[in-house]
Scaffold this motif. Sequence first.
Motif, mmCIF file in Angstrom:
data_model
loop_
_atom_site.group_PDB
_atom_site.id
_atom_site.type_symbol
_atom_site.label_atom_id
_atom_site.label_comp_id
_atom_site.label_asym_id
_atom_site.label_seq_id
_atom_site.Cartn_x
_atom_site.Cartn_y
_atom_site.Cartn_z
ATOM 1 N N ILE A 12 0.882 -1.186 0.000
ATOM 2 C CA ILE A 12 0.000 0.000 0.000
ATOM 3 C C ILE A 12 0.906 1.217 0.000
ATOM 4 O O ILE A 12 1.882 1.266 0.757
ATOM 5 C CB ILE A 12 -0.869 0.090 1.283
ATOM 6 N N CYS A 13 0.590 2.220 -0.850
ATOM 7 C CA CYS A 13 1.421 3.427 -0.840
ATOM 8 C C CYS A 13 0.617 4.620 -1.346
ATOM 9 O O CYS A 13 -0.486 4.453 -1.877
ATOM 10 C CB CYS A 13 2.664 3.228 -1.706
ATOM 11 N N ASP A 47 -7.092 -0.993 -10.033
ATOM 12 C CA ASP A 47 -7.550 -1.296 -8.667
ATOM 13 C C ASP A 47 -6.559 -2.143 -7.868
ATOM 14 O O ASP A 47 -6.817 -2.490 -6.712
ATOM 15 C CB ASP A 47 -8.932 -1.974 -8.697
ATOM 16 N N GLY A 48 -5.420 -2.502 -8.488
ATOM 17 C CA GLY A 48 -4.388 -3.229 -7.751
ATOM 18 C C GLY A 48 -4.587 -4.738 -7.707
ATOM 19 O O GLY A 48 -3.751 -5.460 -7.159
ATOM 20 N N GLN A 88 -1.216 -6.256 -7.115
ATOM 21 C CA GLN A 88 -1.236 -6.236 -5.634
ATOM 22 C C GLN A 88 -0.531 -4.996 -5.065
ATOM 23 O O GLN A 88 -0.090 -4.974 -3.919
ATOM 24 C CB GLN A 88 -0.641 -7.526 -5.040
ATOM 25 N N VAL A 89 -0.425 -3.960 -5.914
ATOM 26 C CA VAL A 89 0.041 -2.645 -5.450
ATOM 27 C C VAL A 89 -1.201 -1.777 -5.305
ATOM 28 O O VAL A 89 -1.899 -1.522 -6.288
ATOM 29 C CB VAL A 89 1.017 -1.986 -6.462
ATOM 30 N N PHE A 90 -1.503 -1.354 -4.083
ATOM 31 C CA PHE A 90 -2.729 -0.599 -3.815
ATOM 32 C C PHE A 90 -2.359 0.837 -3.476
ATOM 33 O O PHE A 90 -1.628 1.083 -2.511
ATOM 34 C CB PHE A 90 -3.512 -1.236 -2.663
ATOM 35 N N ASP A 132 -12.124 1.402 0.812
ATOM 36 C CA ASP A 132 -12.099 0.842 -0.537
ATOM 37 C C ASP A 132 -10.817 0.023 -0.756
ATOM 38 O O ASP A 132 -10.845 -1.089 -1.285
ATOM 39 C CB ASP A 132 -12.195 1.999 -1.549
ATOM 40 N N ILE A 133 -9.678 0.564 -0.297
ATOM 41 C CA ILE A 133 -8.396 -0.168 -0.412
ATOM 42 C C ILE A 133 -8.475 -1.458 0.407
ATOM 43 O O ILE A 133 -8.062 -2.538 -0.044
ATOM 44 C CB ILE A 133 -7.211 0.704 0.081
ATOM 45 N N TYR A 134 -9.025 -1.364 1.610
ATOM 46 C CA TYR A 134 -9.170 -2.534 2.495
ATOM 47 C C TYR A 134 -9.962 -3.640 1.783
ATOM 48 O O TYR A 134 -9.572 -4.806 1.776
ATOM 49 C CB TYR A 134 -9.885 -2.103 3.782
#
Length: 425
Positions: free
Chosen positions: A259-260, A370-371, A375-377, A397-399
């Motif tokens: 996550i970044c 959307d990652g 798997q980069v969110f 939303d990221i969660y």
Amino acid sequence: MSVNGKKVLHMDRNPYYGGESSSITPLEELYKRFQLLEGPPEAMGRGRDWNVDLIPKFLMANGQLVKMLLYTEVTRYLDFKVVEGSFVYKGGKIYKVPSTETEALASNLMGMFEKRRFRKFLVFVANFDENDPKTFEGVDPQSTSMRDVYRKFDLGQDVIDFTGHALALYRTDDYLDQPCLETINRIKLYSESLARYGKSPYLYPLYGLGELPQGFARLSAIYGGTYMLNKPVDDIIMENGKVVGVKSEGEVARCKQLICDPSYIPDRVRKAGQVIRIICILSHPIKNTNDANSCQIIIPQNQVNRKSDIYVCMISYAHNVAAQGKYIAIASTTVETAEPEKEVEPALELLEPIDQKFVAISDLYEPIDDGSESQVFCSCSYDATTHFETTCNDIKDIYKRMTGSAFDFENMKRKQNDVFGEADQ
């Protein structure tokens, strides 16, 4: 994520917590950041007494961030004060935002007959329950537009302006032609937040917003999370389109998910606009606010012929963010022209005389995917709103994208009880 049993390593290239939304201290550091090399004059008091937020926001007392803080018990590490008032701009003057029936009847914003109609509207909103059709009064929450609801109560343009922008906290008028349920719920959130403390629906942490990320970092540490400040990110390592690690100073930390914020992955985000924020240091409270030592002023776009609202957040020495007798007011809005500073002039006029201004124009970025593949969110940049509701929606939303299930406040609480036991709570 730590509470949910994930192994978390948090790397930050900055030497302080909070990234973009940190609080800068001492004051000398703020002058440096804005290339004002002469530094603060003596009249500004001790540099250490200042904690200046780069991005101004308040917390809705009944909003999502306060719920997150309460459920995760991060409130143990923080002290809050109620913001003393919310004001709205009309015809060059500012007025207190009426949000209870009594205030509505006493307000100078409306004529006598308008007040009665507005009071009826507030009663309708307070009683509205989307699960009980008896409260609908002929309004269909999924299909009736908000414009039609205003028409039903025969509300005039000025009242529509402050209801949509100062109560429902919309930044533009796009909401008018959308189904009314979202707006009704937003006004309910405002009223319920206001009901908790009475002066305004907003809270603000002592020592500034930089306290919030520190509180969450402590929580993460309790659950085994590791925090590294001053840790540059040199490269994000991908294999077959998926993230497998982060390279920093010759070492690689391996991971399954990342996550970044947009600044770490410029090639995976797109520009979605700009925000201008002007930090103003004052030696006086804002005129016509009853000498409040904290307040919010909303300038609805219609009042100044714009597409989006202008916001002013004001806090002061009462919140341990400024030297004795000093006030910090931050005006912000979404940039619409090639002369952003001109756009916030109506707000700056309310703040005169200003001791010192710091102008920041920031690009707004949003992720291009959307990652789910990489798997980069990536989070979105902080918008111009003066509360955390949009930021919380982004976090939830990221969660959901990361875990496949919606963020559940109750679940968070249960997991904490498993670790600490009920008795200690």
